[in-house]
Design an enzyme around this catalytic site. Structure first.
Site, PDB file in Angstrom:
ATOM      1  N   SER A 171       0.858  -1.160  -0.105  1.00 27.84           N
ATOM      2  CA  SER A 171      -0.147  -0.026   0.061  1.00 27.84           C
ATOM      3  C   SER A 171       0.684   1.193  -0.008  1.00 27.84           C
ATOM      4  CB  SER A 171      -1.057  -0.082   1.113  1.00 27.84           C
ATOM      5  OG  SER A 171      -1.412   1.286   1.549  1.00 27.84           O
ATOM      6  N   TYR A 184      -1.934  -1.180  10.821  1.00 28.62           N
ATOM      7  CA  TYR A 184      -2.230  -1.742   9.463  1.00 28.62           C
ATOM      8  C   TYR A 184      -1.139  -1.226   8.633  1.00 28.62           C
ATOM      9  CZ  TYR A 184      -3.809  -1.720   4.678  1.00 28.62           C
ATOM     10  OH  TYR A 184      -3.879  -2.063   3.197  1.00 28.62           O
ATOM     11  N   LYS A 233       2.217  -3.573   6.913  1.00 27.08           N
ATOM     12  CA  LYS A 233       2.511  -3.482   5.434  1.00 27.08           C
ATOM     13  C   LYS A 233       4.063  -3.617   5.443  1.00 27.08           C
ATOM     14  CE  LYS A 233      -1.460  -4.713   3.672  1.00 27.08           C
ATOM     15  NZ  LYS A 233      -1.572  -5.871   2.820  1.00 27.08           N
TER      16      LYS A 233
END
Ligand code: NAD
Ligand code: UFG
Length: 338
Positions: A124, A149, A153
């Site tokens: 992302s 989150y 990643k």
């Protein structure tokens, strides 16, 4: 040979398996349906007239993976499975690290055991943290993530670098998505956020449909064109096609590669809202609210590397994104709920 798609029942996964099936790939899906419905898979089968070999299981469960690898001849894995809500990740960090980091470790370990050596990972733009400058290049500084989150990643990207170094016979592609929006043009599959959406496009479309009252715009005092946040929105079918290109290349590739998948253009919240009103013919009432914690002012991609090396560029424009979002919303006011 088949492609294993983890998280294939989800938003980006379902659009990608649609594109894979249309390109005559065989597809095996592993999904625990924690954030998805098997109706999405049935719709993909209906559109393509092809079968999906679906395993209802978890990437954390070695036995699920072992069964799947022993029953299928898998040539590559596209790994979408994971949890993706920024706000929820702050409240449930353990669940996020378990699914996104530990789950990926289990998957890689079982791939190694099964001798499956091609891996495409959903990363992302969040790994860039607060950009020092835009557009963002793959070589731009990463780090400074502000929530579990985003950190999950970033951690997986670092794990993949180490893994690729240790296992040179593996080919790994990291795809950094910018802001996926839109739906397949049939209106049969699309994004079903479940509950109240966190992201801009599903929120706007639910206001337009009358399901929600008004959009809260998080800040109009950013140093941007009109003060609202600017992002690089990319049509989910363009993103799906990016995975096909990455898959074509991974068979010729050695080592690890990282690509931005974005359109290269930034739009503000107000520009998105106006474009949606135009496409839908509905008005979208809004109210300016304070900035949302952790948000950045602007973010868009330099997508040149994907163009040069994968032969991929986004083909669909803002009008396409709005038309397809509205088409999906109108046809499926309750998402995949029957
Ligand atoms: P999604 O929630 O629609 O899809 C994720 C899928 O994974 C769901 O079907 C869910 O049921 C499944 N899943 C979750 N945990 C699992 C587990 N432990 N085992 C098996 N299946 C599991 O999300 P999406 O928007 O399709 O995103 C796909 C991937 O792309 C995610 O990894 C996400 O973090 C990443 N990504 C998404 C965006 C975005 O804005 N949508 C942006 C950048 C990156
Ligand atoms: N926004 C609003 N009101 C809303 C929702 C969003 O004003 O109700 C604004 C945000 O402040 C931001 C823009 O709309 O300026 C886009 O917000 P989204 O929540 O749709 O997307 P983000 O850029 O915040 O984050 C998304 C994903 C992340 C991912 C990131 C980069 O949610 O998981 O894109 O890929 F990391």
């Amino acid at each position: 040979m088949a492609i294993l798609v983890t998280g294939g029942a989800g938003y980006i996964g379902s659009h990608t398996i649609l594109a894979l099936l249309e390109q005559h790939h065989d597809v095996v899906v592993l999904d625990n349906l924690v954030n998805a419905s098997d109706i999405a898979l049935q719709r993909v089968e209906k559109i393509t007239g092809r079968n999906i070999n679906f395993y209802h299981g978890d990437i954390n469960e070695r036995s699920d993976l072992q069964k799947l690898f022993s029953q299928n001849n898998i040539s590559a894995v596209i790994h979408f499975a994971g949890l993706k809500s920024v706000g929820e990740s702050v409240k449930k960090p353990i669940e996020y690290y378990k699914n996104n980091v530990s789950g990926t470790l289990v998957l890689l370990d079982e791939m190694r055991r099964a001798q499956v050596k091609k891996f495409i990972f959903s990363s992302s733009a969040t790994v860039y943290g607060t950009p020092e400058s835009v557009p963002l290049r793959e070589t731009s500084r990463i780090g400074g993530t502000t929530n579990p989150y985003g950190t999950s990643k970033l951690m997986v990207e670092q794990i993949l670098q180490d893994f690729a170094h240790a296992q040179p016979e593996f080919a790994i592609t990291i795809l950094r998505y910018f802001n996926p929006v839109g739906a397949h043009e049939s209106g049969l599959v699309g994004e079903d956020p479940g509950g109240i959406p966190n992201n801009l496009m599903p929120y706007i479309s639910q206001v337009a449909s009358g399901k929600l009252q008004q959009l809260a715009i998080f800040g109009d005092d950013y140093p941007t064109i009109d003060g609202t946040g600017v992002r690089d929105y990319i049509h989910v079918m363009d993103l799906a096609e990016g995975h096909l290109k990455a898959l074509e290349q991974i068979h010729k590739q050695q080592g690890i590669k990282t690509y931005n998948l974005g359109s290269g253009v930034g739009y503000s919240v107000l520009q998105m809202l106006k474009a949606f009103e135009k496409a839908s013919g509905r008005s979208v009432p809004y109210k300016i609210m304070p900035r949302r914690d952790g948000d950045i002012a602007e973010c868009w991609a330099d997508a040149q590397l994907a163009k040069e090396e994968l032969g991929w560029t986004a083909q669909r424009d803002l009008d396409d994104m709005m038309r397809d979002t509205w088409n999906w919303q109108k046809k499926n006011p309750a998402g995949f709920q029957p």
